[in-house]
Design a protein around this motif. Sequence first.
Motif, PDB file in Angstrom:
ATOM      1  N   LYS A 387     -53.620 -70.810  36.867  1.00 15.25           N
ATOM      2  CA  LYS A 387     -53.089 -71.061  35.522  1.00 15.25           C
ATOM      3  C   LYS A 387     -51.575 -71.247  35.558  1.00 15.25           C
ATOM      4  CE  LYS A 387     -56.752 -68.673  32.998  1.00 15.25           C
ATOM      5  NZ  LYS A 387     -57.109 -67.568  32.084  1.00 15.25           N
ATOM      6  N   HIS A 388     -51.156 -72.389  36.062  1.00 16.66           N
ATOM      7  CA  HIS A 388     -49.734 -72.713  36.040  1.00 16.66           C
ATOM      8  C   HIS A 388     -49.304 -73.206  34.667  1.00 16.66           C
ATOM      9  CE1 HIS A 388     -49.529 -72.248  40.387  1.00 16.66           C
ATOM     10  NE2 HIS A 388     -50.552 -73.068  40.524  1.00 16.66           N
ATOM     11  N   ASP A 389     -50.264 -73.439  33.772  1.00 19.81           N
ATOM     12  CA  ASP A 389     -50.001 -74.099  32.497  1.00 19.81           C
ATOM     13  C   ASP A 389     -49.919 -73.136  31.323  1.00 19.81           C
ATOM     14  OD1 ASP A 389     -52.627 -73.310  32.614  1.00 19.81           O
ATOM     15  OD2 ASP A 389     -53.482 -75.206  31.942  1.00 19.81           O
ATOM     16  N   GLY A 390     -49.805 -71.846  31.591  1.00 19.72           N
ATOM     17  CA  GLY A 390     -49.829 -70.899  30.485  1.00 19.72           C
ATOM     18  C   GLY A 390     -48.779 -69.821  30.594  1.00 19.72           C
ATOM     19  N   SER A 391     -48.626 -69.043  29.527  1.00 18.87           N
ATOM     20  CA  SER A 391     -47.694 -67.929  29.535  1.00 18.87           C
ATOM     21  C   SER A 391     -48.294 -66.709  30.221  1.00 18.87           C
ATOM     22  CB  SER A 391     -47.289 -67.568  28.102  1.00 18.87           C
ATOM     23  OG  SER A 391     -48.430 -67.268  27.318  1.00 18.87           O
ATOM     24  N   VAL A 392     -49.602 -66.738  30.477  1.00 20.48           N
ATOM     25  CA  VAL A 392     -50.279 -65.686  31.235  1.00 20.48           C
ATOM     26  C   VAL A 392     -50.831 -66.320  32.508  1.00 20.48           C
ATOM     27  CG1 VAL A 392     -52.154 -64.006  31.245  1.00 20.48           C
ATOM     28  CG2 VAL A 392     -50.866 -64.405  29.141  1.00 20.48           C
ATOM     29  N   TYR A 393     -50.474 -65.765  33.661  1.00 23.98           N
ATOM     30  CA  TYR A 393     -50.879 -66.341  34.942  1.00 23.98           C
ATOM     31  C   TYR A 393     -52.201 -65.742  35.407  1.00 23.98           C
ATOM     32  CZ  TYR A 393     -50.420 -68.087  39.740  1.00 23.98           C
ATOM     33  OH  TYR A 393     -50.617 -68.720  40.937  1.00 23.98           O
ATOM     34  N   GLY A 394     -52.938 -66.516  36.140  1.00 24.03           N
ATOM     35  CA  GLY A 394     -54.205 -66.046  36.682  1.00 24.03           C
ATOM     36  C   GLY A 394     -54.985 -67.230  37.219  1.00 24.03           C
ATOM     37  N   VAL A 395     -56.294 -67.185  37.079  1.00 25.04           N
ATOM     38  CA  VAL A 395     -57.157 -68.280  37.515  1.00 25.04           C
ATOM     39  C   VAL A 395     -58.075 -68.680  36.360  1.00 25.04           C
ATOM     40  CG1 VAL A 395     -57.120 -67.658  39.960  1.00 25.04           C
ATOM     41  CG2 VAL A 395     -58.855 -66.646  38.472  1.00 25.04           C
ATOM     42  N   HIS A 396     -58.353 -69.960  36.289  1.00 24.94           N
ATOM     43  CA  HIS A 396     -59.304 -70.436  35.286  1.00 24.94           C
ATOM     44  C   HIS A 396     -60.730 -70.049  35.677  1.00 24.94           C
ATOM     45  CE1 HIS A 396     -56.479 -72.728  32.861  1.00 24.94           C
ATOM     46  NE2 HIS A 396     -55.955 -73.238  33.971  1.00 24.94           N
ATOM     47  N   ALA A 397     -60.981 -69.984  36.970  1.00 20.88           N
ATOM     48  CA  ALA A 397     -62.318 -69.627  37.463  1.00 20.88           C
ATOM     49  C   ALA A 397     -62.155 -69.020  38.854  1.00 20.88           C
ATOM     50  CB  ALA A 397     -63.219 -70.848  37.515  1.00 20.88           C
ATOM     51  N   LEU A 398     -63.092 -68.130  39.229  1.00 21.00           N
ATOM     52  CA  LEU A 398     -63.067 -67.531  40.577  1.00 21.00           C
ATOM     53  C   LEU A 398     -64.505 -67.456  41.093  1.00 21.00           C
ATOM     54  CD1 LEU A 398     -61.664 -66.198  42.927  1.00 21.00           C
ATOM     55  CD2 LEU A 398     -61.736 -64.024  41.697  1.00 21.00           C
ATOM     56  N   PRO A 399     -64.945 -68.499  41.792  1.00 19.10           N
ATOM     57  CA  PRO A 399     -66.305 -68.473  42.355  1.00 19.10           C
ATOM     58  C   PRO A 399     -66.391 -67.457  43.496  1.00 19.10           C
ATOM     59  CG  PRO A 399     -65.393 -70.722  42.313  1.00 19.10           C
ATOM     60  CD  PRO A 399     -64.264 -69.770  42.086  1.00 19.10           C
ATOM     61  N   VAL A 400     -67.358 -66.546  43.388  1.00 21.33           N
ATOM     62  CA  VAL A 400     -67.547 -65.532  44.432  1.00 21.33           C
ATOM     63  C   VAL A 400     -69.041 -65.427  44.772  1.00 21.33           C
ATOM     64  CG1 VAL A 400     -65.530 -64.152  43.770  1.00 21.33           C
ATOM     65  CG2 VAL A 400     -67.788 -63.642  42.751  1.00 21.33           C
ATOM     66  N   THR A 401     -69.277 -64.838  45.941  1.00 25.28           N
ATOM     67  CA  THR A 401     -70.644 -64.523  46.360  1.00 25.28           C
ATOM     68  C   THR A 401     -70.571 -63.254  47.185  1.00 25.28           C
ATOM     69  OG1 THR A 401     -72.680 -65.435  47.296  1.00 25.28           O
ATOM     70  CG2 THR A 401     -70.599 -65.963  48.436  1.00 25.28           C
ATOM     71  N   TRP A 402     -71.700 -62.835  47.769  1.00 26.05           N
ATOM     72  CA  TRP A 402     -71.725 -61.615  48.589  1.00 26.05           C
ATOM     73  C   TRP A 402     -72.965 -61.629  49.471  1.00 26.05           C
ATOM     74  CZ3 TRP A 402     -71.701 -61.851  43.300  1.00 26.05           C
ATOM     75  CH2 TRP A 402     -72.916 -61.617  42.656  1.00 26.05           C
TER      76      TRP A 402
END
Length: 402
Positions: A387-402
């Motif tokens: 999320k480089h496009d917002g005032s709050v940083y993070g990820v739009h999605a985080l694909p995970v498995t296990w």
Amino acid sequence: MTIDEAPAYPMARAAGCPFDPPPRLRELQAESPLVKVRVFGRPAWLVTRYADQRALLADARLSSDVTSPGYPSPTGAPPKSDGGVGIGFILMDDPEHARLRRMVTAPFMVKRVEAMRPAVQRIVDDLIDDLLAGPKPVDLMEAFALPVPSLVICRLLGVPYTDHDFFQQNSKQLIRLDVSPEQRATAHGNLAGYLDNLVGAKLADPGDDLLSGLTERIKAGELSRQDAAGMGVLLLLAGHETTANMIALGTLALLEHPEQFAVLRDTTDPAVVKGAVEELLRYLNITHNGRRRAVLADIEFEGQVLRAGDGVIFPNDIGNRDPAAFPDPDRLDLGRDARRHVAFGFGVHQCLGQPLARMELQVVYGTLYRRIPTLRRAAELAEIPFKHDGSVYGVHALPVTW
């Protein structure tokens, strides 16, 4: 240096280094404690070092009011004072800031927050049960990181969680920096109208929640319905967006540092988990475009004069990576004592909800990796949308498995 020669702020992160502050910020921190930067063509002071940030954030000569002359707006849009529903006390100065803030302080006090821990633990365990029973891979942001704080803040405020799609979508629009002023105003109007209706419903039929408590203030003539709705917008927005992104980004950072992931995977010690939360807050900095202030009266500082009407920006991401405050600051070390970080700000505007955020993160980080010890990315790091496009940083999605 002319304004056209000043570096533009905010600055871009380096490719392949999504957890680190922009390299240019590091250079400026090494060069000078105060630097002139350009924000939408206007000058502002950038405070680059940890100790100076704490000193100035505690200075009453700096204003958080967006209508103060020189306030460096993060969107470039002029402030509006149209008497409508705002976003609460966060962009006010004392004494009004303190008066309104006191009305919602009690539910966020440590003792009250700790009483919520068993309920938050049940929310986290139930969502992990759903993850384990569902398909793989899964988007951890959508299936876990966003629901946890949304369920918690809805319960605290008295907001129906069934409306989560509505307020999450509008919240996303409100914190993005690349949307038009009209789009941002529409999203804010949607949230303000929703909270105003909810306050109206609780005036008629109050419950045992924070918004219902505010209706007592309205009936006593201490608070307007508009101000109550504005406080609701602020608490709903801040209560789920920042923590959700911290859960997802923190998980991704741990997956990129397997030895640190193992610390949380293998511990049942609450003290270890608490320390890990503080270090992740220091290392990651979800609020990544700086806290903003306007100078109300001249301040002599570090050989410079900050004039009344100047804008000032405090980039907490580089403050938390100041080697004078945190040795070897670019290393993620869950054993570090990072409690004095400025991820929640400093001074009278320090984040009201930090006890709740800390508790939620302790439950999440202390549970998720123990219960899913083989958790791993299901996409290459370069494919993760940050999320480089917002005032709050993070990820739009985080694909995970296990």
